[in-house]
Write a protein that holds these residues in place. Sequence first.
Motif, PDB file in Angstrom:
ATOM      1  N   LYS A   6     -24.164  -2.541  -2.733  1.00  0.00           N
ATOM      2  CA  LYS A   6     -24.521  -1.460  -3.635  1.00  0.00           C
ATOM      3  C   LYS A   6     -25.668  -1.891  -4.549  1.00  0.00           C
ATOM      4  CE  LYS A   6     -19.850   0.480  -3.821  1.00  0.00           C
ATOM      5  NZ  LYS A   6     -18.735   0.876  -4.713  1.00  0.00           N
ATOM      6  N   PRO A   7     -26.581  -0.985  -4.837  1.00  0.00           N
ATOM      7  CA  PRO A   7     -27.691  -1.349  -5.727  1.00  0.00           C
ATOM      8  C   PRO A   7     -27.179  -1.678  -7.127  1.00  0.00           C
ATOM      9  CG  PRO A   7     -27.636   1.023  -5.352  1.00  0.00           C
ATOM     10  CD  PRO A   7     -26.665   0.415  -4.388  1.00  0.00           C
ATOM     11  N   LEU A   8     -27.829  -2.642  -7.745  1.00  0.00           N
ATOM     12  CA  LEU A   8     -27.413  -3.089  -9.075  1.00  0.00           C
ATOM     13  C   LEU A   8     -27.982  -2.142 -10.123  1.00  0.00           C
ATOM     14  CD1 LEU A   8     -25.840  -5.302 -10.552  1.00  0.00           C
ATOM     15  CD2 LEU A   8     -27.965  -6.599 -10.751  1.00  0.00           C
ATOM     16  N   THR A   9     -27.261  -1.059 -10.331  1.00  0.00           N
ATOM     17  CA  THR A   9     -27.662  -0.095 -11.347  1.00  0.00           C
ATOM     18  C   THR A   9     -27.097  -0.501 -12.707  1.00  0.00           C
ATOM     19  OG1 THR A   9     -25.721   1.273 -10.917  1.00  0.00           O
ATOM     20  CG2 THR A   9     -27.719   1.741  -9.617  1.00  0.00           C
ATOM     21  N   LEU A  10     -27.520   0.244 -13.748  1.00  0.00           N
ATOM     22  CA  LEU A  10     -27.032  -0.046 -15.086  1.00  0.00           C
ATOM     23  C   LEU A  10     -25.522   0.164 -15.186  1.00  0.00           C
ATOM     24  CD1 LEU A  10     -27.836  -0.848 -17.946  1.00  0.00           C
ATOM     25  CD2 LEU A  10     -28.159   1.585 -18.467  1.00  0.00           C
ATOM     26  N   ALA A  11     -25.017   1.220 -14.521  1.00  0.00           N
ATOM     27  CA  ALA A  11     -23.579   1.470 -14.526  1.00  0.00           C
ATOM     28  C   ALA A  11     -22.829   0.367 -13.786  1.00  0.00           C
ATOM     29  CB  ALA A  11     -23.282   2.828 -13.893  1.00  0.00           C
ATOM     30  N   ARG A  12     -23.410  -0.096 -12.662  1.00  0.00           N
ATOM     31  CA  ARG A  12     -22.789  -1.176 -11.907  1.00  0.00           C
ATOM     32  C   ARG A  12     -22.753  -2.460 -12.715  1.00  0.00           C
ATOM     33  NH1 ARG A  12     -19.115  -2.683  -8.204  1.00  0.00           N
ATOM     34  NH2 ARG A  12     -19.807  -4.488  -6.984  1.00  0.00           N
ATOM     35  N   LEU A  13     -23.838  -2.752 -13.456  1.00  0.00           N
ATOM     36  CA  LEU A  13     -23.889  -3.940 -14.291  1.00  0.00           C
ATOM     37  C   LEU A  13     -22.857  -3.868 -15.413  1.00  0.00           C
ATOM     38  CD1 LEU A  13     -25.330  -6.598 -14.896  1.00  0.00           C
ATOM     39  CD2 LEU A  13     -26.945  -5.316 -16.315  1.00  0.00           C
ATOM     40  N   GLU A  14     -22.658  -2.663 -15.966  1.00  0.00           N
ATOM     41  CA  GLU A  14     -21.646  -2.495 -17.004  1.00  0.00           C
ATOM     42  C   GLU A  14     -20.238  -2.739 -16.461  1.00  0.00           C
ATOM     43  OE1 GLU A  14     -19.645   1.094 -19.627  1.00  0.00           O
ATOM     44  OE2 GLU A  14     -21.717   1.307 -18.941  1.00  0.00           O
ATOM     45  N   ASP A  15     -19.965  -2.236 -15.239  1.00  0.00           N
ATOM     46  CA  ASP A  15     -18.651  -2.447 -14.628  1.00  0.00           C
ATOM     47  C   ASP A  15     -18.382  -3.924 -14.373  1.00  0.00           C
ATOM     48  OD1 ASP A  15     -18.248   0.262 -14.671  1.00  0.00           O
ATOM     49  OD2 ASP A  15     -18.891   0.576 -12.595  1.00  0.00           O
ATOM     50  N   LEU A  16     -19.437  -4.689 -14.036  1.00  0.00           N
ATOM     51  CA  LEU A  16     -19.240  -6.104 -13.732  1.00  0.00           C
ATOM     52  C   LEU A  16     -19.100  -6.959 -14.985  1.00  0.00           C
ATOM     53  CD1 LEU A  16     -21.829  -6.533 -10.824  1.00  0.00           C
ATOM     54  CD2 LEU A  16     -19.347  -6.404 -10.629  1.00  0.00           C
ATOM     55  N   THR A  17     -19.590  -6.481 -16.106  1.00  0.00           N
ATOM     56  CA  THR A  17     -19.542  -7.269 -17.339  1.00  0.00           C
ATOM     57  C   THR A  17     -18.503  -6.717 -18.310  1.00  0.00           C
ATOM     58  OG1 THR A  17     -21.384  -5.930 -18.175  1.00  0.00           O
ATOM     59  CG2 THR A  17     -21.931  -8.039 -17.122  1.00  0.00           C
ATOM     60  N   LEU A  18     -18.794  -5.571 -18.909  1.00  0.00           N
ATOM     61  CA  LEU A  18     -17.865  -5.006 -19.886  1.00  0.00           C
ATOM     62  C   LEU A  18     -16.550  -4.585 -19.252  1.00  0.00           C
ATOM     63  CD1 LEU A  18     -20.313  -2.814 -22.020  1.00  0.00           C
ATOM     64  CD2 LEU A  18     -19.586  -5.179 -22.398  1.00  0.00           C
ATOM     65  N   GLY A  19     -16.604  -4.229 -17.966  1.00  0.00           N
ATOM     66  CA  GLY A  19     -15.380  -3.813 -17.275  1.00  0.00           C
ATOM     67  C   GLY A  19     -14.774  -4.887 -16.408  1.00  0.00           C
ATOM     68  N   SER A  20     -15.036  -6.147 -16.751  1.00  0.00           N
ATOM     69  CA  SER A  20     -14.553  -7.260 -15.920  1.00  0.00           C
ATOM     70  C   SER A  20     -13.028  -7.365 -15.911  1.00  0.00           C
ATOM     71  CB  SER A  20     -15.167  -8.573 -16.421  1.00  0.00           C
ATOM     72  OG  SER A  20     -14.837  -8.779 -17.786  1.00  0.00           O
ATOM     73  N   PHE A  21     -12.346  -6.783 -16.920  1.00  0.00           N
ATOM     74  CA  PHE A  21     -10.880  -6.847 -16.934  1.00  0.00           C
ATOM     75  C   PHE A  21     -10.261  -6.022 -15.807  1.00  0.00           C
ATOM     76  CE2 PHE A  21     -11.532  -8.542 -21.145  1.00  0.00           C
ATOM     77  CZ  PHE A  21     -10.468  -9.400 -21.318  1.00  0.00           C
ATOM     78  N   ALA A  22     -11.059  -5.187 -15.167  1.00  0.00           N
ATOM     79  CA  ALA A  22     -10.547  -4.413 -14.039  1.00  0.00           C
ATOM     80  C   ALA A  22     -10.211  -5.297 -12.846  1.00  0.00           C
ATOM     81  CB  ALA A  22     -11.556  -3.342 -13.626  1.00  0.00           C
ATOM     82  N   PHE A  23     -10.789  -6.503 -12.814  1.00  0.00           N
ATOM     83  CA  PHE A  23     -10.535  -7.419 -11.707  1.00  0.00           C
ATOM     84  C   PHE A  23      -9.275  -8.258 -11.920  1.00  0.00           C
ATOM     85  CE2 PHE A  23     -15.131  -6.769 -12.007  1.00  0.00           C
ATOM     86  CZ  PHE A  23     -15.401  -6.254 -10.746  1.00  0.00           C
ATOM     87  N   LEU A  24      -8.670  -8.153 -13.108  1.00  0.00           N
ATOM     88  CA  LEU A  24      -7.454  -8.912 -13.391  1.00  0.00           C
ATOM     89  C   LEU A  24      -6.234  -8.097 -13.001  1.00  0.00           C
ATOM     90  CD1 LEU A  24      -8.306 -10.399 -16.912  1.00  0.00           C
ATOM     91  CD2 LEU A  24      -8.506 -11.511 -14.690  1.00  0.00           C
ATOM     92  N   PRO A  25      -5.253  -8.717 -12.360  1.00  0.00           N
ATOM     93  CA  PRO A  25      -4.043  -7.968 -11.978  1.00  0.00           C
ATOM     94  C   PRO A  25      -3.148  -7.707 -13.185  1.00  0.00           C
ATOM     95  CG  PRO A  25      -3.794 -10.276 -11.390  1.00  0.00           C
ATOM     96  CD  PRO A  25      -5.198 -10.121 -11.908  1.00  0.00           C
ATOM     97  N   SER A  26      -2.340  -6.681 -13.104  1.00  0.00           N
ATOM     98  CA  SER A  26      -1.364  -6.424 -14.166  1.00  0.00           C
ATOM     99  C   SER A  26      -0.299  -7.508 -14.153  1.00  0.00           C
ATOM    100  CB  SER A  26      -0.722  -5.052 -13.982  1.00  0.00           C
ATOM    101  OG  SER A  26      -0.076  -4.974 -12.714  1.00  0.00           O
ATOM    102  N   SER A  27       0.224  -7.819 -15.329  1.00  0.00           N
ATOM    103  CA  SER A  27       1.171  -8.927 -15.475  1.00  0.00           C
ATOM    104  C   SER A  27       2.457  -8.429 -16.116  1.00  0.00           C
ATOM    105  CB  SER A  27       0.553 -10.047 -16.317  1.00  0.00           C
ATOM    106  OG  SER A  27       1.496 -11.046 -16.617  1.00  0.00           O
ATOM    107  N   GLU A  28       3.577  -8.602 -15.436  1.00  0.00           N
ATOM    108  CA  GLU A  28       4.867  -8.255 -16.014  1.00  0.00           C
ATOM    109  C   GLU A  28       5.220  -9.195 -17.167  1.00  0.00           C
ATOM    110  OE1 GLU A  28       7.871  -8.141 -13.071  1.00  0.00           O
ATOM    111  OE2 GLU A  28       6.939  -6.534 -11.880  1.00  0.00           O
ATOM    112  N   THR A  29       4.797 -10.467 -17.060  1.00  0.00           N
ATOM    113  CA  THR A  29       5.063 -11.421 -18.133  1.00  0.00           C
ATOM    114  C   THR A  29       4.327 -11.025 -19.405  1.00  0.00           C
ATOM    115  OG1 THR A  29       5.336 -13.201 -16.510  1.00  0.00           O
ATOM    116  CG2 THR A  29       4.943 -13.845 -18.795  1.00  0.00           C
TER     117      THR A  29
END
Length: 332
Positions: A6-29
Amino acid sequence: MSGQSKPLTLARLEDLTLGSFAFLPSSETLDHLVRFLGTWSGSDKLFMLIQYTAKLLVPFLQWRARLQHGAGLRKAPTSLTAERLGKLGGIISDARMLFRIWGLLPIFQWMISMERSPPPTRKLRTIERLQGWSMLGYYPLEHLYYLLSHSIIPDKLPLPSLTAFVPFIRTRPSDKHIPLSLGALGLWSTRFWAAYVFLQLAHLREDSKLLQVHARTLARTKSGASPAEKADIKQRKQALTREFIANLAYLPQTIHWSTEKGIFENEVWLDVCGLIAGIASWKSGWEATALKPAPSLVDMPPTEPSGEKLAPHVEDILKDVVDAQAPALDEL
């Protein structure tokens, strides 16, 4: 093509940086930890563990500093880290006492609820009544101790005259005062706490007897105890054991602070008892805030029609013994 990135657009760059917590799994602990620390008791248990751990590290770091100074590895026989940890432990201890400034409210709530829904036996009811009244003596004295230790209130309180409570009558300030002694307030507040701890040990003894009766009753049934019932009894036994360990660790502390000279020459033992009580209390609170799994089909009783007459439903007399204990107390 699907293989192209995918092209590195401004929205894509925001998802990779500011939205990096989306790559973390949910934790029951993490969910459990937030749920536990979101309660007053849970946060107090965490502060309790930090407080006593810090206090226990202080003498060890000071001892190590003296050894290193004697061996020529340190300029001064003191530890800056020990000094900082000592300050941290003192701040946490003071904060925990401040957080208990409204501690009478849950006591009132508990005593009212106890009279509406009394314990299963008369002995337990008497014990809990005595525990409640001991807390009615403990908390006001501790509050006065805290306020006086910080010079928020004077060491002499004016004694109001009888006419002060009569409206439309001007009264002069009373010449009589009630002296407040910081040492006496600390001694008597801890003595009320010691009475609570002794009563709680007696309470746990009665709880254990009721649990044994409950277990024998289930074992004598025709089908015996189900796996879910066995697991429930095991869980209650573990809860009673942790509660017993915590109160047994509180006992030397309350006895030491209830006497003018104390029972320990080295106060490290008080910190050891506090850490043991903190670990046991943390474990109890952690288990109490765990989400209970839904019952499986294996644990459910059969529902086939039967010609036998069903026995009347008997309320479980132990359902509130472990789950609705008296409010837990911590270090003065």
